[in-house]
Design a protein around this motif. Sequence first.
Motif, PDB file in Angstrom:
ATOM      1  N   VAL A 164       0.841  -1.198   0.000  1.00 19.25           N
ATOM      2  CA  VAL A 164       0.000   0.000   0.000  1.00 19.25           C
ATOM      3  C   VAL A 164       0.877   1.250   0.000  1.00 19.25           C
ATOM      4  N   CYS A 165       1.899   1.258   0.848  1.00 21.13           N
ATOM      5  CA  CYS A 165       2.820   2.412   0.878  1.00 21.13           C
ATOM      6  C   CYS A 165       3.577   2.544  -0.437  1.00 21.13           C
ATOM      7  N   GLN A 166       3.897   1.417  -1.051  1.00 24.84           N
ATOM      8  CA  GLN A 166       4.547   1.443  -2.365  1.00 24.84           C
ATOM      9  C   GLN A 166       3.628   2.096  -3.392  1.00 24.84           C
ATOM     10  N   ALA A 167       2.327   1.800  -3.311  1.00 29.83           N
ATOM     11  CA  ALA A 167       1.375   2.391  -4.247  1.00 29.83           C
ATOM     12  C   ALA A 167       1.250   3.894  -4.033  1.00 29.83           C
ATOM     13  N   ILE A 168       1.408   4.357  -2.785  1.00 35.98           N
ATOM     14  CA  ILE A 168       1.279   5.784  -2.490  1.00 35.98           C
ATOM     15  C   ILE A 168       2.503   6.557  -2.918  1.00 35.98           C
ATOM     16  N   TYR A 169       3.682   6.033  -2.589  1.00 33.93           N
ATOM     17  CA  TYR A 169       4.907   6.810  -2.802  1.00 33.93           C
ATOM     18  C   TYR A 169       5.789   6.287  -3.947  1.00 33.93           C
ATOM     19  N   GLY A 170       5.584   5.038  -4.352  1.00 29.73           N
ATOM     20  CA  GLY A 170       6.468   4.438  -5.348  1.00 29.73           C
ATOM     21  C   GLY A 170       6.430   5.111  -6.703  1.00 29.73           C
ATOM     22  N   GLY A 171       5.300   5.728  -7.056  1.00 32.50           N
ATOM     23  CA  GLY A 171       5.192   6.381  -8.353  1.00 32.50           C
ATOM     24  C   GLY A 171       5.635   7.824  -8.357  1.00 32.50           C
ATOM     25  N   VAL A 172       6.114   8.336  -7.217  1.00 33.14           N
ATOM     26  CA  VAL A 172       6.548   9.730  -7.118  1.00 33.14           C
ATOM     27  C   VAL A 172       7.990   9.839  -7.583  1.00 33.14           C
ATOM     28  N   SER A 173       8.223  10.695  -8.542  1.00 39.64           N
ATOM     29  CA  SER A 173       9.575  10.876  -9.074  1.00 39.64           C
ATOM     30  C   SER A 173      10.490  11.404  -7.975  1.00 39.64           C
ATOM     31  N   GLY A 174      11.620  10.722  -7.775  1.00 41.77           N
ATOM     32  CA  GLY A 174      12.584  11.149  -6.770  1.00 41.77           C
ATOM     33  C   GLY A 174      12.335  10.575  -5.393  1.00 41.77           C
ATOM     34  N   ALA A 175      11.223   9.838  -5.204  1.00 43.93           N
ATOM     35  CA  ALA A 175      10.932   9.243  -3.896  1.00 43.93           C
ATOM     36  C   ALA A 175      11.713   7.948  -3.731  1.00 43.93           C
ATOM     37  N   LYS A 176      12.111   7.649  -2.505  1.00 42.65           N
ATOM     38  CA  LYS A 176      12.813   6.401  -2.218  1.00 42.65           C
ATOM     39  C   LYS A 176      12.536   5.975  -0.787  1.00 42.65           C
ATOM     40  N   TRP A 185       9.387   6.302   3.762  1.00 45.70           N
ATOM     41  CA  TRP A 185       9.699   6.845   2.445  1.00 45.70           C
ATOM     42  C   TRP A 185      10.163   8.293   2.601  1.00 45.70           C
ATOM     43  N   VAL A 186      11.131   8.681   1.804  1.00 41.98           N
ATOM     44  CA  VAL A 186      11.572  10.070   1.710  1.00 41.98           C
ATOM     45  C   VAL A 186      11.150  10.576   0.340  1.00 41.98           C
ATOM     46  N   VAL A 187      10.406  11.676   0.307  1.00 43.00           N
ATOM     47  CA  VAL A 187       9.815  12.156  -0.938  1.00 43.00           C
ATOM     48  C   VAL A 187      10.162  13.630  -1.145  1.00 43.00           C
ATOM     49  N   PRO A 188      10.186  14.097  -2.403  1.00 42.01           N
ATOM     50  CA  PRO A 188      10.411  15.525  -2.665  1.00 42.01           C
ATOM     51  C   PRO A 188       9.318  16.358  -2.016  1.00 42.01           C
ATOM     52  N   CYS A 189       9.701  17.419  -1.344  1.00 41.55           N
ATOM     53  CA  CYS A 189       8.733  18.231  -0.611  1.00 41.55           C
ATOM     54  C   CYS A 189       7.763  18.968  -1.525  1.00 41.55           C
TER      55      CYS A 189
END
Length: 548
Positions: A285-297, A305-309
């Motif tokens: 579920v968390c992969q589905a939320i953040y995995g498609g965000v460019s630059g997220a890891k 997850w660390v994501v672009p602000c």
Amino acid sequence: MKLQALYLAALAAVSVAVKIPFIQSKRPNLHRRSGGASVAVSHPSLAAAPQLLATESDVQDLIYMANVSLGGVGALVQLDTGSSDLWVENTLTTIPNANTTSQVCNLTYGIGWAYGNISYVSAEFAGISVPSQAFLDVSSAQNPALSYGASGILGLGFDSLSNIDAYVNSSGASTGRTLLYNLFHDNPSEPNFIAFSLQSTSDSDQISGSFAVGETESAYSNITSTNKIPTWPVNSPSRWNVLLDSLFVGTSTISVSTSVQGAPSNKAVVLLDSGTSFTYAPTDVCQAIYGGVSGAKYDSSLGQWVVPCDTEIDIALQFDNQIFPIHPLDVSPQNSGDPSTCVGSFIPQSVSVGAGQFDWLVGDNVLRSIYALYDFGDFDSSGNMGNPYIQMLSLVNPDQASVEFHDVRGGTPLNNITYNVSNDGSGSTTVTLSTDVANTIEKLSKYLPAILAVFALNALILVILAVVGIVLLCRRSKKGSRARKIPGRLSAMPMNSTAARYPDFASPQQAHTYEPVSMALTEDTLFAPPSPAFKGESRSGDRPKSVA
């Protein structure tokens, strides 16, 4: 004396429902809520009027607290729908006139613990008094709430989850009921519910919201007309669990499943827990939320997850065919210690996060977007409560939330953000394709014009050949008839078609079959299948662990 009695009777007839406003108290340089040992923090004397407060850590990790009066002395406690016990550490707050028993109890939370003696004292909360309330007079504790200035925790859950009540019951007494149960029982004319919002604003120094017992906020009074969402299980639950229909991420709908025994396989059992800052959900579920965000890891050292602000992540949850958007500022909160870093507030956990009792632990990052009413059920003639339920009202307009997000993070707001109810036939259903399928379709779309051109060229060739063949046949027929001069006879024609000799120019019935590119791609399974039938918890034996 008669006048005094009449005065007291008049007071009893007046509604005891009280609304408690709260504000945010910023506490910098605190560790994350999952930090270690507790820190004793002194705080000034508490006002007589109860007040709901919120404090934040260095990652805007909020907890929510209120005043409860024990023996006439105010104690600041964290409000926790994920547990059911009241405890106060006596090294921070001395409780006068408390009747301390020899019964000792150890409360174990998802993070932390508390140990002490079961005691009794007069209590008051939200303006409602209880003459004798069981609580744990804690002599030793290790709990993150203490590092925020709290003296303890007030559990807002059911009696069936109360460790204090279980200990008292084991001695044959029935005086260990929770504070809320006693409040409702002693005031039978009042509705047996609590309602609160933990709403946040873009102003980091102010949070607006309210907490009430037996009353709703006037601005949100229409919550009583929303769907009554039953708990799971419906009868005699131990936690504020409800069934989640689905998750929306942008324009995609993410299916959910469960590992809870007996729960519907196409739902997820989620615990609504005001005592937890973030939400713990299955890894996929968390992969589905953040995995498609460019630059997220995913940062394994943080467990988040660390994501672009500056990237807006729009998600929503669906409960009982109702959609609740989550404010994007709460999906990727900013780390005040490092403003360039934002973290995912949905933390990946295995499906065993709830030890078979729930699949998700939904915390304040979600609850801040919802005004929630927790109804414990009304008393019947025998003094038993009916089936509990939850009603929820969305506090987030997705378009306005986008504006607020970009006011803080920069960039251009989105508009026309919509979510359609899924899966139950009461609205449109959004279909989600896996990444592999989507990429395959995209590649096919690039070559589709060329494929159509080949089809058109083949068809044109067939038409031309058919015309040429007819002309040649006509000419041969005329020539033969003139040469032989035999009336009524034509030259013999082959009975087989040209396909037998010229397969590349076959007729439509014998044309080559065009094999499409294979679409049989394997979809990843989000969760394990459900386990066998559910077995309810017994009040005897091992007690379930509270969650904070």
